[in-house]
Design an enzyme around this catalytic site. Structure first.
Site, PDB file in Angstrom:
ATOM      1  N   ARG A  83       0.847  -1.207   0.000  1.00  0.00           N
ATOM      2  CA  ARG A  83       0.000   0.000   0.000  1.00  0.00           C
ATOM      3  C   ARG A  83       0.874   1.245   0.000  1.00  0.00           C
ATOM      4  NH1 ARG A  83      -5.144   1.999   2.207  1.00  0.00           N
ATOM      5  NH2 ARG A  83      -5.094   4.185   1.610  1.00  0.00           N
ATOM      6  N   ARG A  92      -5.116   1.262  -5.203  1.00  0.00           N
ATOM      7  CA  ARG A  92      -4.302   0.703  -4.119  1.00  0.00           C
ATOM      8  C   ARG A  92      -4.323  -0.810  -4.118  1.00  0.00           C
ATOM      9  NH1 ARG A  92      -8.390   3.758  -0.292  1.00  0.00           N
ATOM     10  NH2 ARG A  92      -7.967   5.160  -1.961  1.00  0.00           N
ATOM     11  N   ASP A  95      -6.865  -1.846   0.908  1.00  0.00           N
ATOM     12  CA  ASP A  95      -7.471  -0.844   1.774  1.00  0.00           C
ATOM     13  C   ASP A  95      -8.239  -1.587   2.856  1.00  0.00           C
ATOM     14  OD1 ASP A  95      -8.220   1.695   2.658  1.00  0.00           O
ATOM     15  OD2 ASP A  95     -10.006   1.750   1.394  1.00  0.00           O
ATOM     16  N   ASP A  97     -10.435  -0.813   6.276  1.00  0.00           N
ATOM     17  CA  ASP A  97     -11.094   0.235   7.057  1.00  0.00           C
ATOM     18  C   ASP A  97     -11.938  -0.375   8.165  1.00  0.00           C
ATOM     19  OD1 ASP A  97     -10.193   2.440   5.529  1.00  0.00           O
ATOM     20  OD2 ASP A  97     -11.813   2.167   4.079  1.00  0.00           O
TER      21      ASP A  97
END
Length: 171
Positions: A83, A92, A95, A97
């Protein structure tokens, strides 16, 4: 143990493998156990310029880690998988989250829980609904089913790819 929901996505360097490796790495974190994984979903990139489509999913995680400690561990996994944080919302490799963490609200310079844009993103809401239930409550009292009903599915497509490498129906 706390319950956390983690959104995962990739649109670079073999996205399915990126997601599979991430699930394995998260499950190997001390004090973390992946208890459910959604299907994978293909969605158009949200961000600048032309980008490949994203492969997305959501994980349900049981964890003993505090929210910031979990964030640090997830960012190490992202970094390990290549990343680069050069362009906001750019393409990317990975990711990760934190969407929800129990019923906690976190407002920190590095972390906001619930994730501030999750309520507007079909590629988050539909996989989250798949592994939870429509009456899952967000910390503000909003039901997940209400959010999904207000968020058009659009071009979001569920795939046959599995987050478990030995179960790939699409390869």
């Amino acid at each position: 143990m706390s319950c956390a929901f983690i959104a995962i996505g990739s649109n670079l360097r073999e996205p399915l493998k990126q997601l599979q490796q991430a699930v394995t790495a998260i499950n190997r974190l001390p004090g973390c156990d992946v208890v459910k994984t959604s299907s994978t979903y293909l969605s158009a990139a949200v961000g600048p310029g032309q980008q490949p489509d994203y492969l997305n999913a959501v994980l349900q995680l049981e964890t003993q880690r505090a929210p910031l400690e979990l964030l640090n561990a997830l960012q190490l996994i992202e970094n390990h998988q290549g990343r680069e944080r050069k362009l906001r919302w750019g393409a990317r490799t990975l990711d990760l989250d934190i969407l929800l963490y129990d019923q906690q609200r976190v407002d920190h310079a590095r972390l906001s829980i619930p994730h501030p844009r999750m309520t507007q993103r079909n590629f988050v809401l539909y996989p989250l609904l798949e592994i939870s239930h429509s009456n899952l409550m967000l910390p503000d009292g909003t039901e997940l089913g209400t959010l999904v009903a207000a968020c058009p599915r659009g071009e979001l497509r569920r795939t046959e790819f599995s987050l478990c490498p030995d179960q790939d129906a699409g390869t």
